[in-house]
Design an enzyme around this catalytic site. Structure first.
Site, PDB file in Angstrom:
ATOM      1  N   LYS A   1       1.060  -1.206   0.201  1.00 31.18           N
ATOM      2  CA  LYS A   1       0.196  -0.098  -0.090  1.00 31.18           C
ATOM      3  C   LYS A   1       0.895   1.580  -0.109  1.00 31.18           C
ATOM      4  O   LYS A   1       2.294   1.143   0.219  1.00 31.18           O
ATOM      5  CB  LYS A   1      -0.804   0.075   0.814  1.00 31.18           C
ATOM      6  CG  LYS A   1      -2.106   0.779   1.131  1.00 31.18           C
ATOM      7  CD  LYS A   1      -3.041   0.081   0.546  1.00 31.18           C
ATOM      8  CE  LYS A   1      -4.188   1.033   0.271  1.00 31.18           C
ATOM      9  NZ  LYS A   1      -5.203  -0.015  -0.125  1.00 31.18           N
TER      10      LYS A   1
HETATM   11  P1  NAD Z   1     -13.101   7.428  -2.633  1.00 33.17           P
HETATM   12  O1  NAD Z   1     -12.295   8.963  -2.592  1.00 33.17           O
HETATM   13  O2  NAD Z   1     -13.764   7.696  -4.258  1.00 33.17           O
HETATM   14  O3  NAD Z   1     -14.290   8.170  -1.522  1.00 33.17           O
HETATM   15  C1  NAD Z   1     -14.297   8.340  -0.437  1.00 33.17           C
HETATM   16  C2  NAD Z   1     -15.648   9.233   0.297  1.00 33.17           C
HETATM   17  O4  NAD Z   1     -15.550   8.534   1.694  1.00 33.17           O
HETATM   18  C3  NAD Z   1     -16.059   9.944   0.110  1.00 33.17           C
HETATM   19  O5  NAD Z   1     -17.237   9.813  -0.810  1.00 33.17           O
HETATM   20  C4  NAD Z   1     -15.540  10.850   1.201  1.00 33.17           C
HETATM   21  O6  NAD Z   1     -16.564  12.411   1.364  1.00 33.17           O
HETATM   22  C5  NAD Z   1     -15.907   9.963   2.293  1.00 33.17           C
HETATM   23  N1  NAD Z   1     -15.371  10.686   3.469  1.00 33.17           N
HETATM   24  C6  NAD Z   1     -14.265  10.600   3.623  1.00 33.17           C
HETATM   25  N2  NAD Z   1     -13.907  10.926   4.689  1.00 33.17           N
HETATM   26  C7  NAD Z   1     -15.189  10.602   5.578  1.00 33.17           C
HETATM   27  C8  NAD Z   1     -15.108  11.426   7.143  1.00 33.17           C
HETATM   28  N3  NAD Z   1     -14.872  11.104   8.048  1.00 33.17           N
HETATM   29  N4  NAD Z   1     -16.994  10.371   7.124  1.00 33.17           N
HETATM   30  C9  NAD Z   1     -18.061  10.003   6.452  1.00 33.17           C
HETATM   31  N5  NAD Z   1     -17.330   9.986   5.128  1.00 33.17           N
HETATM   32  C10 NAD Z   1     -16.059  10.592   4.416  1.00 33.17           C
HETATM   33  O7  NAD Z   1     -12.264   6.679  -1.532  1.00 33.17           O
HETATM   34  P2  NAD Z   1     -12.521   5.152  -2.307  1.00 33.17           P
HETATM   35  O8  NAD Z   1     -12.096   4.627  -3.309  1.00 33.17           O
HETATM   36  O9  NAD Z   1     -14.040   4.965  -2.758  1.00 33.17           O
HETATM   37  O10 NAD Z   1     -12.483   4.452  -1.193  1.00 33.17           O
HETATM   38  C11 NAD Z   1     -13.576   3.553   0.141  1.00 33.17           C
HETATM   39  C12 NAD Z   1     -12.848   3.238   0.720  1.00 33.17           C
HETATM   40  O11 NAD Z   1     -12.822   2.388   0.275  1.00 33.17           O
HETATM   41  C13 NAD Z   1     -10.857   3.058   1.669  1.00 33.17           C
HETATM   42  O12 NAD Z   1     -11.994   2.439   3.071  1.00 33.17           O
HETATM   43  C14 NAD Z   1     -10.622   2.761   0.405  1.00 33.17           C
HETATM   44  O13 NAD Z   1      -9.378   1.763   0.664  1.00 33.17           O
HETATM   45  C15 NAD Z   1     -11.487   1.527   0.397  1.00 33.17           C
HETATM   46  N6  NAD Z   1     -10.821   0.202  -0.883  1.00 33.17           N
HETATM   47  C16 NAD Z   1     -10.858   0.619  -1.824  1.00 33.17           C
HETATM   48  C17 NAD Z   1     -10.844   0.080  -3.332  1.00 33.17           C
HETATM   49  C18 NAD Z   1     -10.944   0.651  -4.251  1.00 33.17           C
HETATM   50  O14 NAD Z   1     -10.784   0.046  -5.315  1.00 33.17           O
HETATM   51  N7  NAD Z   1     -11.173   1.885  -4.750  1.00 33.17           N
HETATM   52  C19 NAD Z   1     -10.617  -0.931  -3.075  1.00 33.17           C
HETATM   53  C20 NAD Z   1     -10.340  -1.784  -2.319  1.00 33.17           C
HETATM   54  C21 NAD Z   1     -11.221  -0.837  -0.971  1.00 33.17           C
END
Ligand code: NAD
Length: 430
Positions: free
Chosen positions: A120
């Site tokens: 990561k």
């Molecule tokens: P993103 O940047 O597209 O979205 C993040 C979201 O979280 C946004 O809507 C933001 O407003 C919200 N957020 C941030 N801080 C916050 C808070 N304090 N309270 C409430 N909401 C909050 O990110 P993403 O890619 O959707 O990732 C989200 C989660 O999923 C993370 O934990 C990431 O590690 C995990 N994840 C992502 C992927 C991927 O393919 N993108 C894969 C596996 C896991």
């Protein structure tokens, strides 16, 4: 643990360490007794990152001044293949958070049986404070700094919080420029025009939905008419919410960094996606009621999807939660204390390491397509994704039933067994 062992472990690797890394270590301690004796002797391997790099990332801001950012790339384990895991831009990113996220990638990749280890990356930055060209310069300098340990055969970054296809394109270009030829396989989650895969953008949210359906079947919860709460309306939460809504469920509340909205009749997830793209968050969405952030957790639902950051479900709010199934779209959203409270309240938790593995599964498909320069249709990708996710879930569910453990512990048993078996047969070098 003996005093001798305690002294051998630096404090930042200790299970008392607060935050995501401490959570991860507690999860490993919980699974250790269930592992075969010949694998237990390797358990320490999982409690330390293989390699952790801290880099200084200086850039020229648009106003001519120089600003330094701190960046990290951690390879937790590479026993089963190259390191694989996303890159996060966030003002609160720390080395220990990235260590935990890298470790969860090792577990996740083994849980769905893709041939990768776990890695990561992160940069401590609020990307909303940077212009597009500052963001590009920062991404390129960070990529150059971690160039020594990434590569298509060694460690392959992908998007995570606040990074996207454009960031991956800059990374691929920077790496390729240093190398002297194009290396599309160095990152996944790229634009389609650059060797990206169809279906990758939606893959994590799609996987969350597929796994939610599998879990629901096991405990007789219907998707049609189900009420859904989603925290985080980005790539993962937004896609999962739209799929639930398309299949007859009602997304009744959404929370993001701008606030919490509710509509018991069901939010229009397509219009909400447009609103978030235009305004940057869910706040102010017409037709929804704004509610205090703390009330989000107590809204009665059938599914709760945390899809934002770590540690969101903890000892302070777990007892308030009124849902049937928590499907972890985010990485590490539930602390071990909250895990226990949810289990006491008979709430089924489907852990991150299986629930959000759809993204890395299609990243694996992208990497394979890049190597063979032969690209599959979206239908083929979604079919293969659904199959990988369903088979992984079925195997883990069986272990949970057989051993009478949580789905999380079962996923860790399956994953740690695969990782430590590879460790065992490889043996130690030299
Ligand atoms: P993103 O940047 O597209 O979205 C993040 C979201 O979280 C946004 O809507 C933001 O407003 C919200 N957020 C941030 N801080 C916050 C808070 N304090 N309270 C409430 N909401 C909050 O990110 P993403 O890619 O959707 O990732 C989200 C989660 O999923 C993370 O934990 C990431 O590690 C995990 N994840 C992502 C992927 C991927 O393919 N993108 C894969 C596996 C896991």
């Amino acid at each position: 643990m003996s005093t001798e062992q305690q002294h051998a472990i630096p404090s930042y690797l200790n299970a008392d360490h607060l935050g995501p890394w401490g959570t991860y270590l507690q999860q490993i301690d919980r699974v250790a007794p269930y592992l075969d004796a010949h694998l237990q002797r390797w358990i320490e391997t999982l409690k330390r990152p293989k390699r952790a790099l801290i880099v200084d990332v200086p850039i020229h801001l648009d106003n001519g001044t120089v600003k330094h950012f701190e960046g990290y790339r951690v390879q937790h384990n590479t026993s089963r293949g190259p390191g694989k895991g996303g890159l996060r831009y966030h003002q609160d990113v720390t080395l220990s958070e990235v260590m935990a996220l890298a470790a969860w990638m090792s577990i996740k990749n083994a849980a769905v049986n893709v041939p990768y280890g776990g890695a990561k990356g992160g940069v401590r930055v609020d990307p909303r404070q940077l212009s597009l060209s500052e963001l590009e310069r920062m991404t390129r300098r960070y990529t150059s700094e971690i160039n020594v340990i990434i590569g298509p055969n060694s460690d392959i970054p992908a998007p995570d919080v606040n990074t996207n296809e454009q960031v991956m394109a800059w990374m691929m270009d920077t790496y390729s420029m240093n190398l002297g030829h194009s290396a599309t396989g160095v990152v996944t989650g790229k634009p389609i025009s650059l060797g990206g895969s169809l279906g990758r953008r939606e893959a994590t949210g799609r996987g969350v939905y597929v796994i939610a359906c599998e879990a629901a079947r096991q405990i007789n919860v219907e998707i049609e008419g189900a009420r859904i709460a989603v925290q985080g309306f980005g790539n993962v939460g937004g896609t999962a919410a739209r799929l639930f809504a398309e299949n007859g469920a009602k997304v009744v509340t959404v929370q993001d960094h701008t606030g919490t909205i509710m509509s018991l009749g069901g939010l229009d997830t397509v219009a909400l996606t447009k609103h978030v793209a235009e305004t940057g968050g869910v706040a102010g969405f017409p037709g929804a009621e704004k509610i205090p952030d703390a009330d989000f957790w107590a809204i009665e639902t059938e599914f709760l999807i945390p899809a934002a950051l770590e540690g969101q479900i903890n000892e302070h709010n777990a007892s308030k939660i009124r849902t049937r199934i928590v499907v972890e779209g985010a990485n590490g959203p539930t602390t071990p204390e909250a895990d226990d409270l949810l289990r006491e309240h008979n709430i089924l938790v489907i852990p991150d390491v299986i629930a959000n593995a759809g993204g890395v599964t299609v990243s694996y498909f992208e990497w394979v397509q890049d190597f063979s320069s032969f690209f599959w249709t979206e239908e083929e990708i979604n079919q293969r994704l659904d199959r990988v996710m369903r088979e992984a879930f079925a195997g883990i569910w069986l272990v949970a039933q057989e051993k009478n453990v949580s789905v999380r512990t079962a996923a860790f048993i399956v994953a740690c067994t695969r990782i430590l078996t590879a460790r065992d047969v490889r043996g130690l070098y030299p």
